[in-house]
Design a protein around this motif. Structure first.
Motif, PDB file in Angstrom:
ATOM      1  N   LEU A   1       0.393  -1.101   0.435  1.00 49.64           N
ATOM      2  CA  LEU A   1       0.104   0.399   0.318  1.00 49.64           C
ATOM      3  C   LEU A   1       1.113   1.459  -0.001  1.00 49.64           C
ATOM      4  O   LEU A   1       0.852   2.563  -0.544  1.00 49.64           O
TER       5      LEU A   1
ATOM      6  N   ARG B   1       1.356   4.281  -2.750  1.00 53.47           N
ATOM      7  CA  ARG B   1       0.859   5.395  -2.858  1.00 53.47           C
ATOM      8  C   ARG B   1       1.907   6.441  -2.455  1.00 53.47           C
ATOM      9  O   ARG B   1       1.968   7.397  -3.304  1.00 53.47           O
TER      10      ARG B   1
ATOM     11  N   TYR C   1      -4.886   3.051   0.497  1.00 56.41           N
ATOM     12  CA  TYR C   1      -3.537   3.996   0.686  1.00 56.41           C
ATOM     13  C   TYR C   1      -4.196   5.098   0.737  1.00 56.41           C
ATOM     14  O   TYR C   1      -3.094   5.762   0.258  1.00 56.41           O
TER      15      TYR C   1
END
Length: 273
Positions: free
Chosen positions: A120, A124, A266
């Motif tokens: 995640l 991001r 995220y």
């Protein structure tokens, strides 16, 4: 040779970029575990042709599909196949179109179901690095300012591997125009950015080593250590004070958020500029 576009040409390129975004939105609506990337390829090709455009990847230098579908440790140029996608897979869909003679070309990475926190974060940070690069795509800056912004955020601040062998590029009547836009470099280096240059800015960021290799098919690029890689790409027009993003992530994100099979946990904050 770097080709500066007119305002009318930029407007036409925005239509091409938007068709890619709309196609990726269709993917975001239906993507789930159990689907195959060949099914996604067919969906995208049909949608593009239904909108009077041509899938530009198909037969480009012999490439046999309409999209690149890169899963987990595949960095880019993954061939669509019949293997069902699984919970936890990260899937980058990269595609291009030719509409009214102009190319659109960009990519988006999706997460199917539950994923490790480390994955995640990689998604991001890679997505955020794209916008950090775009912030530097203003007239008077240099390509290296874009490159350095991406490298600083991903490699120096977060410890990820920045792929060297593959870079962003100019875009126009050809899919690949000058200048090249690496995701690593020094501030103040490279070609000077001029208003109405159109660039495909595309960080390709690995969780582990920067090193990659190409499979025997001549296309599929994988991380050397087998760890995941993430790829995001926007079509961007250089302007005087603030870059103009020709493609559209918000419509993809809206569909992604409405698909319960996709993971959007995220999302830390708005990543638009």
């Amino acid at each position: 040779m770097i080709i500066i576009k007119t305002e009318a040409e930029v407007a036409m390129m925005k239509e091409s970029a938007m068709l890619v975004s709309k196609t990726l939105t269709e993917v975001a609506k239906v993507l789930k575990a159990g689907m195959t990337t060949l099914q996604i390829d067919k969906l995208c090709a049909t949608f593009v042709r239904d909108h009077k455009a041509i899938p530009s990847f198909l037969n480009y230098r012999g490439y046999p599909h309409s999209i690149c579908a890169s899963v987990n440790d595949v960095v880019v140029h993954g061939f669509p196949n019949n293997e069902p996608l699984k919970e936890g897979d990260i899937v980058s869909i990269d595609m291009g179109v030719i509409l009214n003679g102009w190319h659109g070309d960009h990519a988006y990475t999706f997460i199917i179901g539950e994923a490790d926190e480390a994955v995640l974060k990689l998604v991001r940070v890679t997505k955020e690095s794209l916008y950090r690069g775009i912030e530097k795509a203003i007239a008077g800056n240099r390509v290296g300012d874009i490159s350095n912004a991406i490298q600083d955020y991903t490699e120096k601040r977060n410890g990820y591997g920045v792929v060297r062998e593959l870079v962003g590029h100019g875009l126009g009547r050809s899919m690949h125009e000058d200048p090249q836009v690496p995701n690593y470099g020094k501030r103040g280096d490279g070609k000077k950015l001029k208003e109405n240059m159109v660039l495909a800015i595309e960080p390709m960021i690995n969780m582990g080593t920067k090193d990659v290799y190409t499979e025997d098919d001549g296309w599929t690029v994988r991380t050397r250590d087998g760890k995941p890689s993430v790829h995001f790409e926007h079509d961007v027009c250089v302007k005087k004070n603030k870059a103009l993003i020709l493609s559209d992530y918000p419509i993809i994100e809206a569909a992604e958020q409405n698909n319960p099979n996709l993971n959007v946990s995220y999302y830390a904050h708005s990543m638009t500029i």
